[in-house]
Write an enzyme that holds these catalytic residues in place. Sequence first.
Site, PDB file in Angstrom:
ATOM      1  CD  GLU A  43      -2.605   1.041   2.738  1.00  0.00           C
ATOM      2  OE1 GLU A  43      -3.672   1.659   2.837  1.00  0.00           O
ATOM      3  OE2 GLU A  43      -2.126   0.348   3.673  1.00  0.00           O
ATOM      4  CE  LYS A 115      -7.407   1.067   3.833  1.00  0.00           C
ATOM      5  NZ  LYS A 115      -6.191   1.573   4.513  1.00  0.00           N
ATOM      6  CB  CYS A 153      -4.212  -1.768   4.660  1.00  0.00           C
ATOM      7  SG  CYS A 153      -3.230  -1.556   6.182  1.00  0.00           S
TER       8      CYS A 153
END
Length: 279
Positions: A43, A115, A153
């Site tokens: 990321e 995300k 994540c």
Amino acid sequence: MATLTIAAAQFAPADDPVANLDTVRAAAVDAAARGADLLVTPEYTSYFTVDIDDRFVAAAQPLDGPFVSGLRDVARETGIALVVGVAESADTPERFRNTLVAVLPTGELAATYRKVHLYDAFGSRESDRIESGDPEQLPVFELGGLRIGLETCYDLRFPEVTRRLAAPELGAVDVVVLPAEWVRGPGKEHHWRTLLTARAIENTVWVVGVGQTPPIGVGGSVVLDPSGVAVASAGATPGTLTATVDTAVTDAVRRVNPSLSLRRYDVTLRAQPGGPEQL
């Protein structure tokens, strides 16, 4: 049956997109020399600082900007696919998007994922600067006869994200790749490895977790088979690991543990009070 060799390069990106692109290029050359078909990096590979602030916004680029264009060149030069985390320009002023891009060996942009679950936990506030992605995204692309799903994540703490990717009626993926900047802290390494393992076991899919290394991240990149066994893993130092994903292993696990076909519940969207819909 199909196989795919995946390389995971863990490192700590800098606040310099040009230097970070050079790091990706070197990792891709190394991965290609090892016979990898796909390279996954952490990321925020394109740009990272300790604080998510206006510097991130200023450094963000559109997907046709120099960083992603450079990734497309790297894929063509090395002949392997890439999944890379980038800071993408947003439509909203003073914000950016936390985005994954999947690039095929031809240089074609195969998939993007913005995300959904922003990291507003453990003292961090991604939502102060980041524009959340559409929760209806289903980021899946095909490579070498396998379907590969993307998440990022903090998404890992929400098991329904992986379930949507793995469900036969939705993503039907063979592999989930998860670039991260999993922040260090008490118990955090344990959380990272435990949650990655759980996602592999409960969905009977291969899982590839790729983390940033210290001083901020935990490292700990790993490739897990559909029974949760680590077939390759790394510590906290920068480096690249490789592993071969084999759908014959997936089939064997699912014959013993048909959890996807035996489940009784679906995953649906829910509205968040005072905010956008999330999974």
